[in-house]
Design a protein around this motif. Structure first.
Motif, short mmCIF file in Angstrom:
data_model
loop_
_atom_site.label_atom_id
_atom_site.label_comp_id
_atom_site.label_asym_id
_atom_site.label_seq_id
_atom_site.Cartn_x
_atom_site.Cartn_y
_atom_site.Cartn_z
N CYS A 60 1.29 -1.13 -0.05
CA CYS A 60 0.03 -0.14 0.06
C CYS A 60 0.73 1.56 -0.32
O CYS A 60 1.77 0.78 0.71
CB CYS A 60 -0.71 -0.08 1.22
SG CYS A 60 -1.20 1.83 1.73
N ALA A 61 0.46 2.06 -0.26
CA ALA A 61 1.25 3.55 -0.81
C ALA A 61 0.16 4.60 -0.76
O ALA A 61 -0.71 4.41 -1.05
CB ALA A 61 1.85 3.43 -2.27
N ALA A 62 0.78 5.57 -0.21
CA ALA A 62 -0.13 6.68 0.40
C ALA A 62 0.70 7.82 -0.62
O ALA A 62 1.64 7.98 0.20
CB ALA A 62 -0.59 7.25 2.06
N ILE A 63 -0.32 8.66 -1.21
CA ILE A 63 0.66 10.04 -1.45
C ILE A 63 0.11 11.41 -1.26
O ILE A 63 -1.17 11.52 -1.32
CB ILE A 63 0.79 9.90 -3.19
CG1 ILE A 63 0.72 8.35 -4.28
CG2 ILE A 63 1.06 11.41 -4.22
CD1 ILE A 63 -0.09 7.63 -4.10
N SER A 64 0.78 12.01 -1.16
CA SER A 64 0.82 13.63 -0.17
C SER A 64 1.19 14.64 -0.71
O SER A 64 2.42 14.21 -1.82
CB SER A 64 0.42 13.20 0.97
OG SER A 64 2.35 12.78 1.74
N THR A 65 1.03 15.76 -0.40
CA THR A 65 1.65 16.83 -0.93
C THR A 65 3.56 16.65 -0.15
O THR A 65 4.85 17.52 -0.94
CB THR A 65 1.61 17.93 -0.73
OG1 THR A 65 0.89 17.96 1.42
CG2 THR A 65 0.29 18.38 -0.80
N ALA A 66 3.82 15.44 0.73
CA ALA A 66 4.66 16.18 1.21
C ALA A 66 6.02 14.41 0.31
O ALA A 66 7.27 13.90 0.80
CB ALA A 66 5.08 15.51 2.97
N GLY A 67 5.16 13.35 -0.12
CA GLY A 67 5.79 12.65 -0.71
C GLY A 67 4.98 11.12 -0.79
O GLY A 67 3.50 11.49 -0.81
N ILE A 68 5.47 10.01 -0.77
CA ILE A 68 5.16 8.79 -0.85
C ILE A 68 5.48 7.91 0.29
O ILE A 68 7.12 8.13 1.28
CB ILE A 68 5.50 8.30 -1.73
CG1 ILE A 68 4.77 7.01 -2.08
CG2 ILE A 68 6.50 7.91 -1.96
CD1 ILE A 68 4.42 6.38 -3.98
N LYS A 69 4.58 7.50 1.10
CA LYS A 69 4.84 6.71 2.47
C LYS A 69 3.99 5.34 1.97
O LYS A 69 3.41 5.11 1.39
CB LYS A 69 4.41 6.93 3.17
CG LYS A 69 3.90 6.28 4.50
CD LYS A 69 5.40 6.25 5.30
CE LYS A 69 5.10 5.56 6.35
NZ LYS A 69 7.18 5.79 7.15
N TRP A 70 5.22 4.45 2.62
CA TRP A 70 5.17 2.63 1.74
C TRP A 70 4.58 2.19 2.89
O TRP A 70 4.88 2.26 3.86
CB TRP A 70 6.03 2.09 1.28
CG TRP A 70 6.53 2.79 -0.06
CD1 TRP A 70 7.26 3.45 -0.57
CD2 TRP A 70 6.72 2.08 -1.06
NE1 TRP A 70 7.77 4.15 -1.44
CE2 TRP A 70 6.67 3.16 -2.25
CE3 TRP A 70 5.30 1.38 -1.24
CZ2 TRP A 70 6.72 2.91 -3.46
CZ3 TRP A 70 5.57 1.34 -2.98
CH2 TRP A 70 5.70 2.07 -4.11
N GLY A 71 3.35 1.08 3.02
CA GLY A 71 3.46 0.24 3.28
C GLY A 71 4.46 -1.25 4.07
O GLY A 71 5.33 -1.45 3.36
N GLN A 72 4.56 -2.18 3.92
CA GLN A 72 5.39 -3.03 4.64
C GLN A 72 5.22 -4.67 4.01
O GLN A 72 6.39 -4.97 3.34
CB GLN A 72 5.44 -3.58 5.84
CG GLN A 72 3.95 -4.84 6.37
CD GLN A 72 2.96 -4.03 6.73
OE1 GLN A 72 2.38 -2.52 6.87
NE2 GLN A 72 1.92 -4.88 7.19
N GLY A 73 4.06 -4.47 3.40
CA GLY A 73 3.48 -5.42 2.28
C GLY A 73 2.69 -6.50 3.22
O GLY A 73 3.17 -6.72 4.39
N THR A 74 2.38 -7.11 2.87
CA THR A 74 1.50 -8.23 2.31
C THR A 74 1.83 -9.18 1.29
O THR A 74 1.22 -8.64 0.36
CB THR A 74 0.04 -8.30 2.83
OG1 THR A 74 -0.09 -9.36 3.04
CG2 THR A 74 -0.54 -7.31 1.71
N GLN A 75 2.06 -10.55 1.87
CA GLN A 75 2.44 -11.70 0.43
C GLN A 75 0.99 -12.11 0.22
O GLN A 75 0.00 -12.62 1.16
CB GLN A 75 3.06 -12.77 1.43
CG GLN A 75 2.65 -13.96 0.06
CD GLN A 75 4.15 -13.86 -0.87
OE1 GLN A 75 5.36 -12.83 -0.43
NE2 GLN A 75 3.74 -14.46 -1.98
N VAL A 76 0.34 -12.31 -1.02
CA VAL A 76 -0.63 -13.04 -1.95
C VAL A 76 0.09 -14.39 -3.06
O VAL A 76 1.10 -13.69 -2.89
CB VAL A 76 -0.96 -11.98 -2.32
CG1 VAL A 76 -1.95 -12.94 -3.17
CG2 VAL A 76 -1.29 -10.80 -2.09
#
Length: 116
Positions: free
Chosen positions: A96-112
């Motif tokens: 998951c990634a969140a895009i804001s005016t400050a940049g991009i933040k990532w989650g830790q990931g989940t395996q599928v």
């Protein structure tokens, strides 16, 4: 700081379904788009889908269009990825990634994992 926590990954057979969730906490002000990416072993991270949090307008990569649905619940600060008709080639770590005016933040990931 924004924290993102993904959940919902797992192992399914081809044709099965999974629903991923991504909850945002912390300073979420300014986030305007939430995205799901995936990365398979030896491959580059690729954009799967994203959604504008205000308009709800969504984008899908060609490889998942018609099978995956991205949605959001702004009150819960959560984004979902409903994945149907899963194929072996969908197997990856989903981020998951969140895009804001400050940049991009990532989650830790989940395996599928998709296998018979």
């Amino acid at each position: 700081q924004v924290q993102l926590v993904e959940s919902g990954g797992g192992s399914v057979r081809p044709g099965g379904s999974l629903r991923l969730s991504c909850g945002a906490s912390g300073n979420t002000f300014g986030i305007y788009t939430m995205s799901w990416y995936r990365q398979a072993p030896g491959e580059e991270r690729e954009l799967v889908a994203n959604i504008n949090l205000d308009s709800g307008m969504a984008y899908y990569s060609d490889s998942v269009k018609g099978r995956f649905t991205i949605s959001r619940d702004n009150t819960k600060k959560t984004v979902y990825l409903q994945m149907n008709s899963l194929k072996p080639e969908d197997a990856a770590v989903y981020y998951c990634a969140a895009i804001s005016t400050a940049g991009i933040k990532w989650g830790q990931g989940t395996q599928v994992t998709v296998s018979s």
